[in-house]
Design an enzyme around this catalytic site. Structure first.
Site, PDB file in Angstrom:
ATOM      1  N   MET A 276       4.137  -0.887  14.614  1.00 36.37           N
ATOM      2  CA  MET A 276       3.901  -1.671  13.394  1.00 36.37           C
ATOM      3  C   MET A 276       2.570  -2.415  13.455  1.00 36.37           C
ATOM      4  O   MET A 276       2.520  -3.649  13.414  1.00 36.37           O
ATOM      5  CB  MET A 276       5.055  -2.669  13.186  1.00 36.37           C
ATOM      6  CG  MET A 276       6.413  -2.013  13.141  1.00 36.37           C
ATOM      7  SD  MET A 276       6.540  -0.756  11.842  1.00 36.37           S
ATOM      8  CE  MET A 276       6.693  -1.819  10.422  1.00 36.37           C
TER       9      MET A 276
ATOM     10  N   LEU B 230      -4.456  -0.058  12.708  1.00 37.93           N
ATOM     11  CA  LEU B 230      -5.535   0.120  13.679  1.00 37.93           C
ATOM     12  C   LEU B 230      -6.890   0.194  12.989  1.00 37.93           C
ATOM     13  O   LEU B 230      -6.988   0.628  11.843  1.00 37.93           O
ATOM     14  CB  LEU B 230      -5.262   1.397  14.475  1.00 37.93           C
ATOM     15  CG  LEU B 230      -3.951   1.317  15.275  1.00 37.93           C
ATOM     16  CD1 LEU B 230      -3.450   2.695  15.653  1.00 37.93           C
ATOM     17  CD2 LEU B 230      -4.115   0.433  16.508  1.00 37.93           C
TER      18      LEU B 230
ATOM     19  N   ASN C  43       1.821   9.937  13.143  1.00 34.20           N
ATOM     20  CA  ASN C  43       2.681   8.793  12.785  1.00 34.20           C
ATOM     21  C   ASN C  43       3.879   9.324  12.008  1.00 34.20           C
ATOM     22  O   ASN C  43       3.789  10.385  11.371  1.00 34.20           O
ATOM     23  CB  ASN C  43       1.883   7.817  11.909  1.00 34.20           C
ATOM     24  CG  ASN C  43       2.685   6.582  11.539  1.00 34.20           C
ATOM     25  OD1 ASN C  43       3.391   6.016  12.375  1.00 34.20           O
ATOM     26  ND2 ASN C  43       2.606   6.171  10.288  1.00 34.20           N
TER      27      ASN C  43
ATOM     28  N   HIS D 267       6.502   8.080   8.949  1.00 27.14           N
ATOM     29  CA  HIS D 267       6.622   7.042   7.931  1.00 27.14           C
ATOM     30  C   HIS D 267       7.913   7.288   7.137  1.00 27.14           C
ATOM     31  O   HIS D 267       8.188   8.428   6.742  1.00 27.14           O
ATOM     32  CB  HIS D 267       5.408   7.084   6.986  1.00 27.14           C
ATOM     33  CG  HIS D 267       5.458   6.009   5.956  1.00 27.14           C
ATOM     34  ND1 HIS D 267       5.168   4.692   6.251  1.00 27.14           N
ATOM     35  CD2 HIS D 267       5.798   6.035   4.648  1.00 27.14           C
ATOM     36  CE1 HIS D 267       5.314   3.961   5.156  1.00 27.14           C
ATOM     37  NE2 HIS D 267       5.699   4.754   4.170  1.00 27.14           N
TER      38      HIS D 267
ATOM     39  N   THR E   5      -5.158   8.710   9.735  1.00 29.39           N
ATOM     40  CA  THR E   5      -6.549   8.514   9.328  1.00 29.39           C
ATOM     41  C   THR E   5      -6.734   7.028   9.022  1.00 29.39           C
ATOM     42  O   THR E   5      -5.769   6.252   9.080  1.00 29.39           O
ATOM     43  CB  THR E   5      -6.893   9.342   8.072  1.00 29.39           C
ATOM     44  OG1 THR E   5      -5.952   9.006   7.056  1.00 29.39           O
ATOM     45  CG2 THR E   5      -6.857  10.832   8.345  1.00 29.39           C
TER      46      THR E   5
ATOM     47  N   LEU F 190      -4.261   3.651   5.312  1.00 31.71           N
ATOM     48  CA  LEU F 190      -2.878   3.419   5.752  1.00 31.71           C
ATOM     49  C   LEU F 190      -1.924   4.472   5.183  1.00 31.71           C
ATOM     50  O   LEU F 190      -1.891   4.695   3.966  1.00 31.71           O
ATOM     51  CB  LEU F 190      -2.443   2.013   5.303  1.00 31.71           C
ATOM     52  CG  LEU F 190      -1.003   1.619   5.659  1.00 31.71           C
ATOM     53  CD1 LEU F 190      -0.846   1.427   7.158  1.00 31.71           C
ATOM     54  CD2 LEU F 190      -0.593   0.373   4.891  1.00 31.71           C
TER      55      LEU F 190
ATOM     56  N   GLN G  32      16.874  12.135   9.551  1.00 29.68           N
ATOM     57  CA  GLN G  32      15.860  13.170   9.277  1.00 29.68           C
ATOM     58  C   GLN G  32      14.599  12.935  10.108  1.00 29.68           C
ATOM     59  O   GLN G  32      13.954  13.879  10.553  1.00 29.68           O
ATOM     60  CB  GLN G  32      15.516  13.208   7.786  1.00 29.68           C
ATOM     61  CG  GLN G  32      16.681  13.562   6.892  1.00 29.68           C
ATOM     62  CD  GLN G  32      17.303  14.897   7.266  1.00 29.68           C
ATOM     63  OE1 GLN G  32      16.606  15.861   7.558  1.00 29.68           O
ATOM     64  NE2 GLN G  32      18.629  14.946   7.291  1.00 29.68           N
TER      65      GLN G  32
HETATM   66  C1  GRF Z   1      11.197   4.247  11.641  1.00 29.04           C
HETATM   67  O1  GRF Z   1      11.890   4.214  10.435  1.00 29.04           O
HETATM   68  C2  GRF Z   1       9.784   4.685  11.416  1.00 29.04           C
HETATM   69  O2  GRF Z   1       9.653   5.642  10.403  1.00 29.04           O
HETATM   70  C3  GRF Z   1       9.129   3.397  10.990  1.00 29.04           C
HETATM   71  O3  GRF Z   1       9.706   2.425  11.820  1.00 29.04           O
HETATM   72  C4  GRF Z   1      11.000   2.850  12.223  1.00 29.04           C
HETATM   73  C5  GRF Z   1      11.015   2.857  13.710  1.00 29.04           C
HETATM   74  O4  GRF Z   1      12.276   3.104  14.232  1.00 29.04           O
HETATM   75  N1  GRF Z   1       7.704   3.501  11.057  1.00 29.04           N
HETATM   76  P1  GRF Z   1      12.484   3.373  15.771  1.00 29.04           P
HETATM   77  O5  GRF Z   1      11.803   2.260  16.559  1.00 29.04           O
HETATM   78  O6  GRF Z   1      11.904   4.724  16.107  1.00 29.04           O
HETATM   79  O7  GRF Z   1      13.984   3.338  15.965  1.00 29.04           O
END
Ligand code: GRF
Length: 230
Positions: A95, A98, A112, A114, A146, A149, A178
């Site tokens: 979180m 960068l 990443n 998302h 990239t 964000l 998923q």
């Molecule tokens: C996931 O939903 C991911 O997509 C988001 O943050 C959450 C991280 O979950 N960026 P975890 O730490 O992998 O359980």
């Protein structure tokens, strides 16, 4: 076997899914798990498995940090990463935004995940925003990182149907299932050298088998994946 470094900030369930895929034959090795939060549960998971781990902390949120402090964090993070010379940096619930310089340094080598079907709902609170917007289909995206964000070339997406009685929590749980499916699959394509970036698009090159058995029928049901046996 190519090394990857996984960046986390919290519980690490995507890290766990990646490690389980590796146990099942995904030909990658997690050389190190790096967290910006010392209390991240995912660090414990790494330690239990004997995987190297590092904490690179930052004191304040990016918006409160003077530029030199942000640069200091990115510099420390890059030093921790480079110690392991990874083929790929895998952001799994990391979180932290960068800097452009950091992203450029690892261009094409950083992924990443998302929790939305990008380009819808970049940023935070994606499940709440999806419910507020009334979308009928929601999901998750694996993409190359990239500078902009949540906006890099998309590698994989999986969709879930939004139910009438969904809450933020129930929707998040189905999307997370998923996520745990498509991140290992995206990594499998990377490991098989099958990802080709052209502009903002990622194509799947035809390649050899990389020895990671999956049920392609189920895999392809609601994702954009090619038939992985070809
Ligand atoms: C996931 O939903 C991911 O997509 C988001 O943050 C959450 C991280 O979950 N960026 P975890 O730490 O992998 O359980």
């Amino acid at each position: 076997m190519q090394n990857i470094v996984v960046l986390i900030s919290g519980r690490g369930s995507n890290l766990r899914a990646i490690l389980e895929a590796i146990d099942a034959g995904l030909p990658l090795r997690v050389a190190c798990v790096i967290s910006d939060k010392p209390a991240a549960a995912g660090l414990e998971l790494a330690r239990r498995r004997g995987i190297a781990s590092r904490v690179v902390e930052h004191r304040a949120g990016p918006s409160q940090e003077p530029p030199d402090q942000r640069a200091g964090f990115d510099h420390a993070l890059a030093a921790a990463i480079d110690e392991f010379d990874p083929a790929l940096i895998v952001m799994a619930g990391f979180m932290r935004i960068l800097s452009a310089g950091f992203v450029a340094r690892y261009a094409g080598r950083m992924m990443n995940i998302h929790p939305s079907l990008l380009p819808a709902f970049p940023g935070l609170h994606t499940h709440r925003r999806a419910l507020e917007a009334g979308v009928k289909i929601h999901g998750c995206t694996v993409h190359f990182v990239t500078e902009a964000l949540d906006n890099g070339p998309i590698i994989a997406q999986a969709a879930v149907v939004v139910q009438d009685d969904d809450t933020e929590a129930s929707l998040a749980a189905r999307v997370l299932e998923q996520e745990h499916r498509i991140y290992p699959l995206a990594l499998r394509l990377f490991a098989g050298n099958r990802l080709r970036i052209t502009g903002n698009r990622v194509r799947f090159a035809v390649g050899g088998e990389v020895g990671f058995a999956v049920d392609d029928t189920a895999v392809n049901q609601n994702t954009n994946f090619p038939n992985l046996t070809t």
